[in-house]
Design a protein around this motif. Structure first.
Motif, PDB file in Angstrom:
ATOM      1  N   VAL A 123       0.840  -1.319  -0.117  1.00 20.42           N
ATOM      2  CA  VAL A 123       0.069   0.000   0.024  1.00 20.42           C
ATOM      3  C   VAL A 123       0.857   1.150   0.060  1.00 20.42           C
ATOM      4  O   VAL A 123       0.657   2.270  -0.795  1.00 20.42           O
ATOM      5  N   MET A 124       1.751   1.144   0.792  1.00 24.58           N
ATOM      6  CA  MET A 124       2.787   2.410   0.999  1.00 24.58           C
ATOM      7  C   MET A 124       3.614   2.676  -0.365  1.00 24.58           C
ATOM      8  O   MET A 124       3.802   3.743  -1.041  1.00 24.58           O
ATOM      9  N   GLY A 125       3.689   1.408  -1.106  1.00 20.13           N
ATOM     10  CA  GLY A 125       4.405   1.607  -2.559  1.00 20.13           C
ATOM     11  C   GLY A 125       3.486   2.403  -3.483  1.00 20.13           C
ATOM     12  O   GLY A 125       3.897   2.739  -4.719  1.00 20.13           O
ATOM     13  N   VAL A 126       2.311   2.341  -3.264  1.00 13.84           N
ATOM     14  CA  VAL A 126       1.099   2.776  -4.180  1.00 13.84           C
ATOM     15  C   VAL A 126       1.104   4.394  -3.825  1.00 13.84           C
ATOM     16  O   VAL A 126       1.056   5.492  -4.486  1.00 13.84           O
ATOM     17  N   LEU A 127       0.985   4.586  -2.472  1.00  8.87           N
ATOM     18  CA  LEU A 127       0.648   5.915  -1.984  1.00  8.87           C
ATOM     19  C   LEU A 127       2.011   6.940  -1.738  1.00  8.87           C
ATOM     20  O   LEU A 127       1.724   8.109  -2.020  1.00  8.87           O
ATOM     21  N   ALA A 128       3.208   6.406  -1.379  1.00  7.68           N
ATOM     22  CA  ALA A 128       4.293   7.070  -1.447  1.00  7.68           C
ATOM     23  C   ALA A 128       4.850   7.892  -2.681  1.00  7.68           C
ATOM     24  O   ALA A 128       4.908   9.184  -2.570  1.00  7.68           O
ATOM     25  N   PRO A 129       4.941   7.360  -3.768  1.00  6.29           N
ATOM     26  CA  PRO A 129       5.287   8.095  -5.024  1.00  6.29           C
ATOM     27  C   PRO A 129       3.951   8.977  -5.457  1.00  6.29           C
ATOM     28  O   PRO A 129       4.333  10.289  -5.800  1.00  6.29           O
ATOM     29  N   LEU A 130       2.763   8.648  -4.971  1.00  5.28           N
ATOM     30  CA  LEU A 130       1.718   9.467  -5.521  1.00  5.28           C
ATOM     31  C   LEU A 130       1.624  10.841  -4.581  1.00  5.28           C
ATOM     32  O   LEU A 130       1.463  11.940  -5.179  1.00  5.28           O
ATOM     33  N   VAL A 131       1.813  10.693  -3.254  1.00  5.01           N
ATOM     34  CA  VAL A 131       2.023  11.757  -2.493  1.00  5.01           C
ATOM     35  C   VAL A 131       3.064  12.684  -2.663  1.00  5.01           C
ATOM     36  O   VAL A 131       2.819  14.001  -2.558  1.00  5.01           O
ATOM     37  N   ALA A 132       4.253  11.965  -3.004  1.00  9.52           N
ATOM     38  CA  ALA A 132       5.465  12.884  -3.170  1.00  9.52           C
ATOM     39  C   ALA A 132       5.201  13.885  -4.472  1.00  9.52           C
ATOM     40  O   ALA A 132       5.394  15.124  -4.573  1.00  9.52           O
ATOM     41  N   TRP A 133       4.652  13.173  -5.645  1.00  6.72           N
ATOM     42  CA  TRP A 133       4.382  14.034  -6.771  1.00  6.72           C
ATOM     43  C   TRP A 133       3.181  15.143  -6.597  1.00  6.72           C
ATOM     44  O   TRP A 133       3.430  16.179  -6.934  1.00  6.72           O
TER      45      TRP A 133
END
Length: 284
Positions: A123-133
């Protein structure tokens, strides 16, 4: 290899710079969608078990769909309303907490002998790039290009200083089970350089550090530079942990001479959401 690395870096900088300077935002948003989904795909390939590898692309597509949804919404309305609230008020604090507490804990634990697994990590692998960009776009939309560049330079300065300080003075290993090349001298050098960059760039109107200085003073500005540099190291070490567990050198071979997208943004992923939480942008 060096020539290939330089050529790839120049091409990436030209594309990103042109998108950031474009009179419309859709080229930059398109780049963010692609970069976010590719980084997610690489993350999932490193963290999922071999039997679960088939889920890497579906999770990457989910990440891309979420980023595309935000991009289309923001292109018409700007970073406000229900879509922004979802990322801005809920996901940013959640992902920041996962980096500060969860990822740091895993790095300190240093368990690099087996491939990472678990629903939370995926789940973090989905959310971390999304939130960073998404955080970078919010900065760009509300604060401007100088603000974004000054934050990116903070990460680059910390990384470059850590490399040279580690080469010159590094003996004691920072996290030998995760990344044998990282040293305490390098980490300290990176944090000192980041603090100096914050103090220097605080004198430039429109920069990230100037925003922090206006609300917190010089000590807080320098201290935040140290904290964000430490977080960038956590991001670097966390990816090293995933790669060591997966027994690979790079997250992929998508960028000739550089490895994968995740290899290029590992330090950015934890810094962006935390910087957003501590910035004036969070107050709008």
């Amino acid at each position: 290899m060096l020539k290939q690395r330089v050529i790839t870096a120049v091409i990436m900088l030209i594309i990103l710079g042109a998108a950031m300077l474009a009179p419309v935002r859709w080229p930059l948003l398109a780049i963010f969608v692609v970069m976010s989904s590719l980084a997610c795909w690489e993350w999932e390939r490193l963290s999922l078990s071999l039997e679960q590898q088939r889920w890497a692309w579906p999770l990457a597509l989910l990440n891309g769909a979420l980023m595309l949804w935000l991009s289309v919404y923001w292109y018409d309305t700007g970073p406000q309303g229900q879509a922004a609230d979802l990322v801005y008020r809920a996901l940013v604090p959640l992902v920041a907490a996962l980096w500060v507490l969860g990822a740091t804990g895993l790095v300190l634990q240093g368990q690099a002998s087996q491939r990472a697994q678990g629903v939370l990590l995926s789940v973090m692998g989905v959310l971390a790039p999304l939130v960073a960009w998404a955080s970078l776009y919010l900065f760009l939309h509300t604060q401007g290009i100088i603000y974004v560049l000054s934050l990116l330079v903070l990460i680059w300065v910390a990384d470059i200083a850590a490399y040279f300080a580690g080469r010159a003075f590094g003996k004691a290993k920072l996290a030998p089970r995760v990344s044998p090349g990282k040293t305490w001298a390098g980490a300290i050098g990176g944090m000192v350089a980041a603090a100096l960059w914050m103090v220097i760039s605080a004198n430039w109107p429109g920069s990230f550090a100037a925003d922090v200085l206006q609300r917190g003073g010089w000590v807080a500005t320098a201290a935040l530079g140290v904290a964000l540099a430490a977080l960038s190291i956590v991001g670097d070490l966390f990816e090293s942990l995933l790669k060591r567990r997966a027994a690979v050198k790079d997250s992929s071979q998508l960028l000739p001479g550089h490895g994968g997208v995740y290899d290029r943004i590992d330090a950015l992923l934890p810094v962006a959401p935390v910087a957003l939480l501590l910035s004036g942008t969070w107050l709008f």
